[in-house]
Design a protein around this motif. Structure first.
Motif, PDB file in Angstrom:
ATOM      1  N   LEU A   1      -4.170  -8.489   6.267  1.00 23.26           N
ATOM      2  CA  LEU A   1      -3.620  -7.792   7.432  1.00 23.26           C
ATOM      3  C   LEU A   1      -2.818  -8.673   8.375  1.00 23.26           C
ATOM      4  N   ASN A   2      -2.412  -9.878   7.956  1.00 24.70           N
ATOM      5  CA  ASN A   2      -1.676 -10.737   8.882  1.00 24.70           C
ATOM      6  C   ASN A   2      -0.870 -11.781   8.119  1.00 24.70           C
ATOM      7  N   THR A   3      -0.025 -12.497   8.865  1.00 18.93           N
ATOM      8  CA  THR A   3       0.698 -13.639   8.296  1.00 18.93           C
ATOM      9  C   THR A   3       0.479 -14.893   9.143  1.00 18.93           C
ATOM     10  N   LEU A   4      -0.619 -14.939   9.877  1.00 21.71           N
ATOM     11  CA  LEU A   4      -0.928 -16.090  10.722  1.00 21.71           C
ATOM     12  C   LEU A   4      -1.950 -17.027  10.087  1.00 21.71           C
ATOM     13  N   LEU A   5      -2.847 -16.482   9.284  1.00 21.90           N
ATOM     14  CA  LEU A   5      -3.855 -17.295   8.602  1.00 21.90           C
ATOM     15  C   LEU A   5      -3.607 -17.225   7.104  1.00 21.90           C
TER      16      LEU A   5
ATOM     17  N   ASP B   1       0.827  -1.198   0.000  1.00 20.60           N
ATOM     18  CA  ASP B   1       0.000   0.000   0.000  1.00 20.60           C
ATOM     19  C   ASP B   1       0.866   1.255   0.000  1.00 20.60           C
ATOM     20  N   SER B   2       0.262   2.378  -0.356  1.00 20.96           N
ATOM     21  CA  SER B   2       1.005   3.628  -0.518  1.00 20.96           C
ATOM     22  C   SER B   2       1.619   4.116   0.790  1.00 20.96           C
ATOM     23  N   ILE B   3       0.921   3.933   1.909  1.00 18.97           N
ATOM     24  CA  ILE B   3       1.450   4.381   3.198  1.00 18.97           C
ATOM     25  C   ILE B   3       2.739   3.633   3.533  1.00 18.97           C
ATOM     26  N   THR B   4       2.726   2.337   3.327  1.00 16.07           N
ATOM     27  CA  THR B   4       3.934   1.550   3.597  1.00 16.07           C
ATOM     28  C   THR B   4       5.087   2.015   2.725  1.00 16.07           C
ATOM     29  N   HIS B   5       4.821   2.273   1.453  1.00 19.70           N
ATOM     30  CA  HIS B   5       5.889   2.719   0.561  1.00 19.70           C
ATOM     31  C   HIS B   5       6.503   4.037   1.031  1.00 19.70           C
ATOM     32  N   LEU B   6       5.704   4.923   1.575  1.00 24.45           N
ATOM     33  CA  LEU B   6       6.237   6.199   2.062  1.00 24.45           C
ATOM     34  C   LEU B   6       7.292   5.982   3.139  1.00 24.45           C
ATOM     35  N   PHE B   7       6.947   5.196   4.150  1.00 30.47           N
ATOM     36  CA  PHE B   7       7.863   5.009   5.275  1.00 30.47           C
ATOM     37  C   PHE B   7       8.989   4.032   4.943  1.00 30.47           C
TER      38      PHE B   7
ATOM     39  N   ALA C   1      16.145  -3.450  10.106  1.00 33.38           N
ATOM     40  CA  ALA C   1      16.369  -4.849  10.483  1.00 33.38           C
ATOM     41  C   ALA C   1      15.053  -5.552  10.816  1.00 33.38           C
ATOM     42  N   LEU C   2      14.192  -4.879  11.582  1.00 32.38           N
ATOM     43  CA  LEU C   2      12.910  -5.489  11.946  1.00 32.38           C
ATOM     44  C   LEU C   2      12.005  -5.661  10.727  1.00 32.38           C
ATOM     45  N   GLY C   3      12.041  -4.677   9.826  1.00 28.31           N
ATOM     46  CA  GLY C   3      11.223  -4.780   8.622  1.00 28.31           C
ATOM     47  C   GLY C   3      11.601  -5.988   7.782  1.00 28.31           C
ATOM     48  N   PHE C   4      12.900  -6.176   7.587  1.00 30.47           N
ATOM     49  CA  PHE C   4      13.327  -7.322   6.784  1.00 30.47           C
ATOM     50  C   PHE C   4      13.217  -8.634   7.561  1.00 30.47           C
ATOM     51  N   ALA C   5      13.304  -8.560   8.889  1.00 32.13           N
ATOM     52  CA  ALA C   5      13.077  -9.765   9.691  1.00 32.13           C
ATOM     53  C   ALA C   5      11.631 -10.238   9.544  1.00 32.13           C
ATOM     54  N   TYR C   6      10.701  -9.292   9.520  1.00 29.91           N
ATOM     55  CA  TYR C   6       9.295  -9.668   9.329  1.00 29.91           C
ATOM     56  C   TYR C   6       9.092 -10.279   7.944  1.00 29.91           C
ATOM     57  N   LEU C   7       9.804  -9.756   6.973  1.00 33.46           N
ATOM     58  CA  LEU C   7       9.740 -10.335   5.633  1.00 33.46           C
ATOM     59  C   LEU C   7      10.232 -11.785   5.667  1.00 33.46           C
TER      60      LEU C   7
ATOM     61  N   ILE D   1      -1.165  -7.213   0.740  1.00 36.25           N
ATOM     62  CA  ILE D   1      -0.812  -5.890   0.238  1.00 36.25           C
ATOM     63  C   ILE D   1      -0.837  -4.826   1.336  1.00 36.25           C
ATOM     64  N   ILE D   2      -1.644  -5.040   2.382  1.00 38.02           N
ATOM     65  CA  ILE D   2      -1.643  -4.170   3.564  1.00 38.02           C
ATOM     66  C   ILE D   2      -1.370  -5.049   4.776  1.00 38.02           C
ATOM     67  N   ASP D   3      -0.267  -4.784   5.447  1.00 40.08           N
ATOM     68  CA  ASP D   3       0.080  -5.561   6.637  1.00 40.08           C
ATOM     69  C   ASP D   3       0.642  -4.604   7.683  1.00 40.08           C
ATOM     70  N   PRO D   4      -0.146  -4.246   8.687  1.00 45.61           N
ATOM     71  CA  PRO D   4       0.301  -3.256   9.675  1.00 45.61           C
ATOM     72  C   PRO D   4       1.593  -3.633  10.384  1.00 45.61           C
ATOM     73  N   LEU D   5       1.811  -4.916  10.641  1.00 47.37           N
ATOM     74  CA  LEU D   5       3.025  -5.315  11.346  1.00 47.37           C
ATOM     75  C   LEU D   5       4.267  -5.163  10.475  1.00 47.37           C
ATOM     76  N   PHE D   6       4.102  -5.203   9.171  1.00 50.95           N
ATOM     77  CA  PHE D   6       5.236  -4.910   8.295  1.00 50.95           C
ATOM     78  C   PHE D   6       5.483  -3.404   8.226  1.00 50.95           C
ATOM     79  N   THR D   7       4.417  -2.630   8.206  1.00 49.22           N
ATOM     80  CA  THR D   7       4.542  -1.176   8.103  1.00 49.22           C
ATOM     81  C   THR D   7       5.125  -0.561   9.368  1.00 49.22           C
ATOM     82  N   LEU D   8       4.782  -1.115  10.525  1.00 48.41           N
ATOM     83  CA  LEU D   8       5.105  -0.490  11.804  1.00 48.41           C
ATOM     84  C   LEU D   8       6.589  -0.178  12.005  1.00 48.41           C
TER      85      LEU D   8
END
Length: 353
Positions: A206-210, A2-8, A165-171, A132-139
């Motif tokens: 919005l998640n990577t658990l389900l 999403d666009s917000i994630t791309h900004l940060f 580091a945390l962003g790529f760890a979540y990836l 495409i939108i995942d708050p835990l990746f954006t955070l």
């Protein structure tokens, strides 16, 4: 993404590379640069063809064969104008280059599809480990940018390093979760007599658990869900029919061919009132899909191309998210009923296992 994630995401990457004294300028520049590839939606909106709009997005402006030249042009322009880029040209080159290249890289982890090597005749890349939108990746990217904007130099540098580091760890976590789900799906599909069926897995919104897994069958497809935190029983699938005969007959229709190329043949075909409708199975779930197009009209001589029309996607996101949230933490007590009456939809198996 999403666009917000791309900004940060872009802001954090640029600020982590740029010289110390240029931190705030790099945050703004990175946000702008990482947004730039998605501006292709503006000229595409003029097409008036929803199939072209969908399948050309993430094409030229997302190509790793094109973006290095765009990066060089931007860098050369600002270097010639003087200022920060001229003062630290090497650091700024890498900041600009990394921001532009990082955009399609992260987009490739979604299921939509990114033409990383346009114009080579390759299908879009879809590693599909992130929604495409995942708050835990954006955070982590957002937090890093906020701290870097307000904090002093040493704390800002640490925040950026930790955020990246945390962003790529979540990836990395998303890829691990995908591997775990696909292992369970492979076991279940083997038991159903579908060991080699074309398939894909994708996280639910919005998640990577389900996760949702779809596998194609001779008469349609099967769909199953797997919660990493709740499910312990073998994975179960629900079978659905697709009008594969009509789809095969209409393959020569340009919009049909283009969509099948773009979605890797993960499509559901339906004929209603003589009109062939194709749904992209990768985005949404049965029976609601975000991309559904009317593409051909049945005639006496076969199928005639229509000007593609996109049907309105489902809008009840609150209900869908509530169901997703409940399913993340709770395994179904009993197998779902089959969606087909004829077990022949699944070769050598039942519709559900």
């Amino acid at each position: 993404m999403d666009s917000i994630t791309h900004l940060f995401y872009g802001g954090a990457i640029a600020a982590a590379i740029a010289p110390k004294g240029h931190r705030r300028a790099a945050l703004l520049a990175g946000a702008a640069l990482n947004t730039l590839p998605d501006l292709d939606v503006i000229p595409l909106a003029l097409f008036g063809d929803p199939v072209a709009q969908m399948t050309c997005h993430r094409g030229l402006t997302h190509s790793w064969l094109v973006l290095p030249f765009v990066a060089w042009a931007i860098w050369a322009l600002f270097k010639r104008r003087g200022g920060r880029v001229a003062a630290e040209p090497v650091r700024w080159w890498w900041a600009i280059f990394a921001c532009l290249m990082a955009h399609p890289f992260i987009d490739s982890f979604t299921v939509y599809g990114t033409q990383l090597f346009w114009p080579l005749p390759m299908r879009p890349i879809m590693w599909s480990s992130l929604f495409i939108i995942d708050p835990l990746f954006t955070l982590p990217w957002l937090a890093a940018c906020v701290v870097a904007w307000f904090a002093r130099e040493r704390l800002a540098a640490k925040a950026l390093a930790v955020g990246v580091a945390l962003g790529f760890a979540y990836l990395g976590w998303s890829l691990l979760a995908k591997t775990l789900v696909e292992r369970e799906a492979s076991r279940a599909l083997l038991a159903m007599g579908l060991p080699d069926a074309p398939r894909f897995s994708v996280p639910t919104p919005l998640n990577t658990l389900l996760w949702r897994v779809v596998a194609m069958t001779p008469d349609g497809y099967v769909e199953g869900f797997r919660s990493i935190v709740a499910d312990s029983a073998p994975m179960r699938f629900h079978a659905y029919r697709s009008d594969v005969a009509a789809l095969d007959e209409a393959r020569g229709v340009p919009a049909v061919a283009r969509l099948l190329w773009f979605n890797h043949h993960f499509a559901k075909a339906e004929v209603r009132d003589g009109v062939l409708s194709l749904s992209d199975l990768r985005m949404g779930n049965e029976p609601d899909y975000f991309f559904r197009f009317d593409v051909a009209q049945r005639t006496g001589a076969g199928w005639q191309a229509l000007r593609p029309r996109q049907e309105s996607p489902p809008r009840d996101f609150a209900t869908a998210w509530d169901a997703t949230w409940q399913r993340i933490w709770r395994e179904p007590a009993s197998p779902p009923r089959t969606a087909v009456d004829d077990p022949g939809a699944l070769p050598a198996s039942r519709a559900t296992e």
